[in-house]
Design an enzyme around this catalytic site. Structure first.
Site, PDB file in Angstrom:
ATOM      1  N   SER A  67       0.793  -1.225   0.000  1.00 44.10           N
ATOM      2  CA  SER A  67       0.000   0.000   0.000  1.00 44.10           C
ATOM      3  C   SER A  67       0.826   1.276   0.000  1.00 44.10           C
ATOM      4  O   SER A  67       0.272   2.360  -0.143  1.00 44.10           O
ATOM      5  CB  SER A  67      -0.941   0.033   1.214  1.00 44.10           C
ATOM      6  OG  SER A  67      -2.272   0.176   0.804  1.00 44.10           O
ATOM      7  N   LYS A  70       0.206   3.763  -2.758  1.00 37.49           N
ATOM      8  CA  LYS A  70      -0.781   4.840  -2.710  1.00 37.49           C
ATOM      9  C   LYS A  70      -0.146   6.198  -2.438  1.00 37.49           C
ATOM     10  O   LYS A  70      -0.779   7.235  -2.666  1.00 37.49           O
ATOM     11  CB  LYS A  70      -1.841   4.520  -1.662  1.00 37.49           C
ATOM     12  CG  LYS A  70      -2.670   3.267  -1.968  1.00 37.49           C
ATOM     13  CD  LYS A  70      -3.731   3.048  -0.909  1.00 37.49           C
ATOM     14  CE  LYS A  70      -4.603   1.841  -1.223  1.00 37.49           C
ATOM     15  NZ  LYS A  70      -3.965   0.564  -0.885  1.00 37.49           N
ATOM     16  N   SER A 127      -6.828   2.938   3.825  1.00 36.22           N
ATOM     17  CA  SER A 127      -6.052   2.401   2.707  1.00 36.22           C
ATOM     18  C   SER A 127      -6.984   1.780   1.665  1.00 36.22           C
ATOM     19  O   SER A 127      -6.769   0.670   1.180  1.00 36.22           O
ATOM     20  CB  SER A 127      -5.036   1.371   3.190  1.00 36.22           C
ATOM     21  OG  SER A 127      -4.041   1.158   2.208  1.00 36.22           O
TER      22      SER A 127
END
Length: 473
Positions: A67, A70, A127
């Protein structure tokens, strides 16, 4: 394994001897597995004022970003906001593809929408994979093109060991990064978009009547920590990028490949505790260049790390969610997953080690000869400015120009205080340009959908004795 044992255990061997040989072999297997797992971990601590590397361990080895991906999705979102292409209130429509992303996600149905700000908050806290994909499709036209833009932007920022394949970090064997590159991106987010950086310190937000809490356990628990992002997949392990600011000193630290959320957090706490006092109180200006470059050339120059750590043996499980931990194979088969807060049966309490981490001062690596990876050198439209069929060109108003970016930013802040209602839906930003060999910075406000709207705002500012003019982006 069975074949290997049959070669060293004879049929005539006694049962006791056979058991001893098998035990020795299993010991070697376990040791090899532990060694491979250890090789996956990586960490780096960078003085965010000087760029000096204070600590480094496998910082240039290839890792799955999970993640942390991102962070780049948000960088390009902030860029589009700063240039007036979108505003925090712009609607982000969720396609069927975005809505179908694996959890963790916001759960917006196909055709539904949220504001850009809601999408940002859902990414920094929950997330949300669906929000990341929807933002990528909005800015890039489609996720594939957006991933190309992400990789091109990585090259512009000096992230030479990174390739992006999607907007959210869900497993893809062609998507990789390094701890050093993630530190570079963490520094760039604060330096280039300080007006939006506060989103990363958000610990929770309200979505309708639901309060969504974040995954970053260090926020509010370690003094000075103000972001940035956690990450987890089974293949990547537990990742974390932290920014720390005590008013005089700034650090960006990265831990990748942790064996658990608790151990990763404890390692990060130890690094912060050890190296924050050693950071400089004086800085030398921005550390990460923001200059544009040819995106096609940038994509062609994918430099792979010289010292790659072994990648995980198992193929990444495509349904395993970033920032989620998979309970078992049966869970994976059903497409379900638990978020990082429930990944472990018992999460260890955060402990700041009293014993300091051994200091390893590592100079910035010399850039090796460019190794062109043709598979990633795909043609792509210009990244800057962000012009797609789904994002309007927009108008901005310029209020000042200065040879110092800090002065241009200060003028933006002053203007907002003087005319808060006029600029309520506008986004302030600075634009660098060269004149006679000198770099200047334009102070502008974007987010105006038409020339008329821009001129109307400018007229209102002039009534407050603030000079300005409208310009199309």
């Amino acid at each position: 394994m069975r074949q290997a044992l049959s070669g060293i255990v004879s049929k005539s061997a006694s049962p006791l001897k056979t058991i001893m040989i098998i035990a020795m072999a299993m010991t070697f297997v376990v040791a090899d597995a532990a060694s491979s797992l250890a090789a996956k971990s990586a960490a780096i601590v960078v003085d965010a004022k000087t760029g000096k590397v204070l600590y480094s361990a496998n910082a240039d080895g290839r890792r799955y970003p999970a993640s942390l991906t991102k962070m780049m999705t948000l960088y390009l979102t902030f860029e589009a906001m700063a240039k007036g292409k979108i505003s925090r209130n712009s609607p982000v429509v969720f396609s069927a593809h975005a809505s179908a992303e694996a959890p963790t996600k916001l759960g917006v149905k196909p055709g539904g929408s949220v504001t850009v700000e809601t999408a940002i908050l859902s990414i920094v806290t929950k997330s949300a994979n669906d929000s990341a994909t929807a933002l990528g499709e909005m800015i890039g036209g489609n996720e594939t093109n957006f991933a190309r833009m992400m990789t091109a932007k990585a090259r512009q920022l000096g992230m030479n060991g990174t390739v992006f394949r999607n907007a959210n970090g869900l497993p893809d064997p062609g998507q990789f990064t390094t701890a050093r590159d993630m530190a570079t991106l963490g520094i760039a987010l604060r330096e280039h978009y300080p007006q939006y950086y506060g989103y990363f310190s958000q610990r929770s937000f309200l979505y309708g009547r639901q309060r969504i809490n974040g995954h970053n356990r260090l926020l509010g628990r370690i003094k000075g920590v103000d972001g940035i992002k956690t990450g987890y997949t089974r293949a990547s392990g537990f990742n974390l990028v932290s920014s720390v600011n005590d008013g005089n000193r700034r650090l960006v630290a990265v831990v990748m490949g942790g064996t658990s959320g608790g151990s990763r957090d404890n390692q990060m706490a130890g690094l912060i505790n050890t190296y924050m006092p050693r950071a400089s109180t004086r800085g030398g200006g921005d550390l990460v260049a923001k200059a544009d470059s040819n995106p096609i050339k940038a994509l062609a120059k994918v430099l792979l790390p010289k010292h790659d750590a072994p990648t995980p043996d198992e193929k990444p499980v495509t349904v395993a969610e970033d920032d989620t931990a998979v309970a078992d194979d049966a869970t994976v088969a059903q497409g379900d997953s638990d978020d990082e807060d429930t990944a472990e049966a018992e999460t260890p309490k955060l402990v700041v080690p009293a014993k300091k981490v051994k200091t390893v001062i590592v100079a910035a690596p010399k850039v090796a000869t460019a190794q062109v990876v043709a598979a990633y050198a795909e043609p792509t439209p210009a990244v800057d400015p962000v012009n797609t069929a789904s994002v309007p060109s927009g108008w901005a108003i310029q209020v000042a120009s200065s040879p110092k970016q800090s002065e241009a930013q200060a003028f933006l802040d002053k203007t907002v205080k003087q005319a808060p209602k006029v600029l309520a839906d506008a986004s302030g930003f600075t634009v660098a340009f060269d004149k006679d060999g000198v770099t200047y910075y334009r102070a502008r406000f974007g987010g105006f959908g038409s020339k008329t709207a821009a001129w109307k705002a400018c007229t209102a500012l002039k009534k407050k004795s603030i000079e300005c003019y409208a310009v199309q982006q």
